[in-house]
Design a protein around this motif. Structure first.
Motif, PDB file in Angstrom:
ATOM      1  N   PRO A 109      29.292  42.122  40.431  1.00  0.00           N
ATOM      2  CA  PRO A 109      29.112  43.289  42.359  1.00  0.00           C
ATOM      3  C   PRO A 109      30.727  43.448  42.654  1.00  0.00           C
ATOM      4  CG  PRO A 109      27.216  42.022  42.583  1.00  0.00           C
ATOM      5  CD  PRO A 109      28.279  41.530  41.229  1.00  0.00           C
ATOM      6  N   ASP A 110      31.463  42.336  43.198  1.00  0.00           N
ATOM      7  CA  ASP A 110      32.074  42.258  43.535  1.00  0.00           C
ATOM      8  C   ASP A 110      33.170  42.173  42.085  1.00  0.00           C
ATOM      9  OD1 ASP A 110      32.817  38.715  43.967  1.00  0.00           O
ATOM     10  OD2 ASP A 110      31.757  39.521  42.568  1.00  0.00           O
ATOM     11  N   THR A 111      33.827  41.932  41.142  1.00  0.00           N
ATOM     12  CA  THR A 111      34.767  42.158  40.407  1.00  0.00           C
ATOM     13  C   THR A 111      34.340  43.208  40.735  1.00  0.00           C
ATOM     14  OG1 THR A 111      33.523  41.265  38.998  1.00  0.00           O
ATOM     15  CG2 THR A 111      35.449  39.788  39.836  1.00  0.00           C
ATOM     16  N   MET A 112      33.310  44.133  39.748  1.00  0.00           N
ATOM     17  CA  MET A 112      32.926  45.181  39.410  1.00  0.00           C
ATOM     18  C   MET A 112      33.681  46.598  40.106  1.00  0.00           C
ATOM     19  SD  MET A 112      31.936  45.516  36.553  1.00  0.00           S
ATOM     20  CE  MET A 112      31.208  47.621  36.318  1.00  0.00           C
ATOM     21  N   ALA A 113      33.321  46.370  41.437  1.00  0.00           N
ATOM     22  CA  ALA A 113      33.323  47.311  42.865  1.00  0.00           C
ATOM     23  C   ALA A 113      35.476  47.128  42.136  1.00  0.00           C
ATOM     24  CB  ALA A 113      33.293  46.482  43.892  1.00  0.00           C
ATOM     25  N   GLU A 114      35.751  46.452  42.175  1.00  0.00           N
ATOM     26  CA  GLU A 114      37.645  46.105  42.239  1.00  0.00           C
ATOM     27  C   GLU A 114      38.228  46.775  40.990  1.00  0.00           C
ATOM     28  OE1 GLU A 114      38.751  42.279  44.266  1.00  0.00           O
ATOM     29  OE2 GLU A 114      40.731  42.921  42.780  1.00  0.00           O
ATOM     30  N   THR A 115      38.936  47.991  41.363  1.00  0.00           N
ATOM     31  CA  THR A 115      39.024  47.943  39.891  1.00  0.00           C
ATOM     32  C   THR A 115      40.724  47.998  39.766  1.00  0.00           C
ATOM     33  OG1 THR A 115      40.161  50.187  41.651  1.00  0.00           O
ATOM     34  CG2 THR A 115      37.615  50.509  39.595  1.00  0.00           C
ATOM     35  N   ALA A 116      41.327  47.472  41.016  1.00  0.00           N
ATOM     36  CA  ALA A 116      43.154  47.474  41.103  1.00  0.00           C
ATOM     37  C   ALA A 116      43.072  46.082  40.384  1.00  0.00           C
ATOM     38  CB  ALA A 116      43.277  47.570  41.727  1.00  0.00           C
ATOM     39  N   MET A 117      44.104  45.487  39.394  1.00  0.00           N
ATOM     40  CA  MET A 117      44.135  44.503  39.099  1.00  0.00           C
ATOM     41  C   MET A 117      45.287  43.219  39.731  1.00  0.00           C
ATOM     42  SD  MET A 117      44.706  45.309  35.033  1.00  0.00           S
ATOM     43  CE  MET A 117      46.382  46.337  35.149  1.00  0.00           C
ATOM     44  N   THR A 118      44.615  42.278  39.702  1.00  0.00           N
ATOM     45  CA  THR A 118      45.353  41.403  40.793  1.00  0.00           C
ATOM     46  C   THR A 118      45.995  40.459  39.224  1.00  0.00           C
ATOM     47  OG1 THR A 118      43.415  39.978  40.074  1.00  0.00           O
ATOM     48  CG2 THR A 118      44.010  40.984  42.598  1.00  0.00           C
ATOM     49  N   ASP A 119      47.032  39.853  39.847  1.00  0.00           N
ATOM     50  CA  ASP A 119      47.840  39.188  38.515  1.00  0.00           C
ATOM     51  C   ASP A 119      46.535  37.531  37.922  1.00  0.00           C
ATOM     52  OD1 ASP A 119      49.991  39.200  38.519  1.00  0.00           O
ATOM     53  OD2 ASP A 119      50.724  37.845  39.623  1.00  0.00           O
ATOM     54  N   GLU A 120      45.590  37.735  39.010  1.00  0.00           N
ATOM     55  CA  GLU A 120      44.266  36.693  38.328  1.00  0.00           C
ATOM     56  C   GLU A 120      43.606  37.487  36.643  1.00  0.00           C
ATOM     57  OE1 GLU A 120      44.776  36.571  41.442  1.00  0.00           O
ATOM     58  OE2 GLU A 120      46.230  34.960  41.123  1.00  0.00           O
ATOM     59  N   MET A 121      43.313  38.114  37.164  1.00  0.00           N
ATOM     60  CA  MET A 121      42.669  39.311  35.930  1.00  0.00           C
ATOM     61  C   MET A 121      43.517  39.516  34.828  1.00  0.00           C
ATOM     62  SD  MET A 121      41.014  42.019  38.369  1.00  0.00           S
ATOM     63  CE  MET A 121      40.706  41.990  40.249  1.00  0.00           C
ATOM     64  N   ILE A 122      45.019  39.579  35.197  1.00  0.00           N
ATOM     65  CA  ILE A 122      45.889  40.240  33.655  1.00  0.00           C
ATOM     66  C   ILE A 122      45.762  38.511  33.070  1.00  0.00           C
ATOM     67  CG2 ILE A 122      47.715  40.679  33.720  1.00  0.00           C
ATOM     68  CD1 ILE A 122      47.958  42.540  35.311  1.00  0.00           C
ATOM     69  N   GLN A 123      46.111  37.715  33.776  1.00  0.00           N
ATOM     70  CA  GLN A 123      46.050  36.183  33.144  1.00  0.00           C
ATOM     71  C   GLN A 123      44.568  35.220  32.664  1.00  0.00           C
ATOM     72  OE1 GLN A 123      48.782  33.721  33.083  1.00  0.00           O
ATOM     73  NE2 GLN A 123      47.069  32.191  31.688  1.00  0.00           N
ATOM     74  N   GLU A 124      43.462  36.457  33.031  1.00  0.00           N
ATOM     75  CA  GLU A 124      42.521  36.030  32.318  1.00  0.00           C
ATOM     76  C   GLU A 124      41.925  36.954  31.126  1.00  0.00           C
ATOM     77  OE1 GLU A 124      38.546  36.933  34.745  1.00  0.00           O
ATOM     78  OE2 GLU A 124      39.279  35.598  36.624  1.00  0.00           O
ATOM     79  N   ALA A 125      42.601  37.847  31.359  1.00  0.00           N
ATOM     80  CA  ALA A 125      42.778  39.160  29.976  1.00  0.00           C
ATOM     81  C   ALA A 125      43.897  38.322  28.767  1.00  0.00           C
ATOM     82  CB  ALA A 125      43.263  40.620  30.280  1.00  0.00           C
TER      83      ALA A 125
END
Lengths: 202, 164
Positions: A124-140
């Motif tokens: 739920p915590d990640t779903m709520a956050e729609t903006a992209m952090t560096d970490e999210m991009i890194q994961e992608a």
């Protein structure tokens, strides 16, 4: 912009010290290390997603370049050659990890002490956050196949030209362009699937 | 392509998405190596340089004699050194194993009336049957002109002449 920044930081070029490097001068080679360590590290870190491994790989890259300095041919920039070595090492590391993961999962099944891998895609915590952090991009980025990952990092993160990337990956420029585009589309799709919008940034 | 984009909002959206993605990737934080990275690399480079210096001799030896044990190579090297030193001491024109002919030895003797000649040149000149009982007491004999007198033991007064 990145290139211009590097140039202002480092006034002498690789070719100024290459003759000394070829003769085995460690001090001259250290200038090469200083000049390229940050970009190489950033590239390798984004590739493998782990600081410690990235440091090992970049150290090994410099060591191999020094050991095989006489194999270097001036048909490409020295930096291109370094990126080639680093890219190959990083790719080997991914391959090794894949093998290791396969083996360790088999072992865990047999010994009935399986690792519980948490599914973070619907937290739920990640779903709520729609903006992209560096970490999210890194994961992608880390979800991309190695071939796509390498070219998109070299192009969009390190800002290398298509010609340079073509030399690094030993593929025609057309192939590189198409891989970069596919990698971008995959990244975009992946982030959209996770509910991220590329337009909204932190 | 431009014409298609004017009519296709889906493709426009996809293209913009790709452009945004590209821009976002370019703004990713630049991750730097740890402060001791350079020190670690320097250590490895110095070790590598030292190893390559040490290894050069070994590599050449291995390349030249891949199957010969090192002890044998060391022995052969010692022999070469000893022979080389002997050659230096004896002079380059006097190889140890090939004695010169007596004529050559005489020709190269100092240009005076009384020369010295090594005993083995003298013996070469005397037939084996005549050598019996001959005392070769010194390494050299005096030569006068082109002949030399050799003391003949057993017959104290007798002197045998050897012509060169």
């Amino acid at each position: 912009m990145l290139m211009a920044h590097s140039k202002t930081q480092l006034p002498t070029s690789d070719s100024d010290v290459l003759a000394d490097v070829m003769a085995g001068d460690v001090e001259a080679f250290e200038k090469i290390v200083d000049r390229h360590k940050n970009r190489l590290f950033n590239f390798v870190y984004r590739f493998v997603g782990d600081r410690e491994t990235a440091e090992d790989i970049v150290q090994e890259t410099f060591l191999r370049a020094f050991r095989r300095r006489k194999e270097y041919r001036a048909i490409a920039n020295f930096s291109t050659w370094l990126f080639t070595i680093a890219g190959n090492l990083a790719k080997s590391e991914l391959r090794r990890r894949k093998r290791w993961r396969f083996l360790s999962l088999n072992w865990d099944e047999e010994s009935e002490t399986g690792i519980e891998v948490p599914d973070e895609s619907h937290r739920p915590d990640t779903m709520a956050e729609t903006a992209m952090t560096d970490e999210m991009i890194q994961e992608a980025i880390e979800s991309l196949p190695a071939n796509y990952r390498k070219v998109i990092l070299l192009r969009d993160v390190e800002g290398l030209s298509y010609q340079e990337i073509a030399k690094i990956v030993s593929r025609p420029v057309g192939t590189v362009k198409s891989r970069v585009n596919r990698a971008r589309l995959r990244l975009q799709r992946r982030l959209k699937m996770e509910g991220r919008d590329v337009g909204l940034e932190v | 392509m431009d014409a298609h984009l004017k009519e296709c909002p889906g493709c426009v959206e996809a293209l913009n998405g790709v452009r945004r993605m590209r821009g976002r990737l370019g703004r990713l934080e630049q991750v730097r190596p740890s402060p001791d990275f350079t020190f670690a690399v320097r250590g490895k480079l110095l070790m590598e340089a030292a190893r390559s210096r040490r290894g050069l001799t070994a590599r050449i030896t291995t390349w030249l004699f891949p199957t010969v044990p090192r002890t044998m190579l060391a022995g052969a090297f010692a022999v070469v050194v000893v022979v080389g030193l002997a050659l230096i001491v004896n002079g380059p024109n006097r190889p140890l194993s090939t004695p010169k002919s007596h004529t050559q030895a005489v020709r190269e003797s100092p240009p005076s009336q009384v020369h010295e000649i090594p005993s083995h040149y003298v013996l070469e000149r005397i037939p084996p049957s005549s050598r019996r009982g001959m005392a070769i007491s010194s390494r050299t004999y005096k030569i006068r002109g082109d002949s030399l007198s050799v003391p003949h033991s057993g017959r104290a007064a007798n002197v045998q002449y050897v012509r060169f």
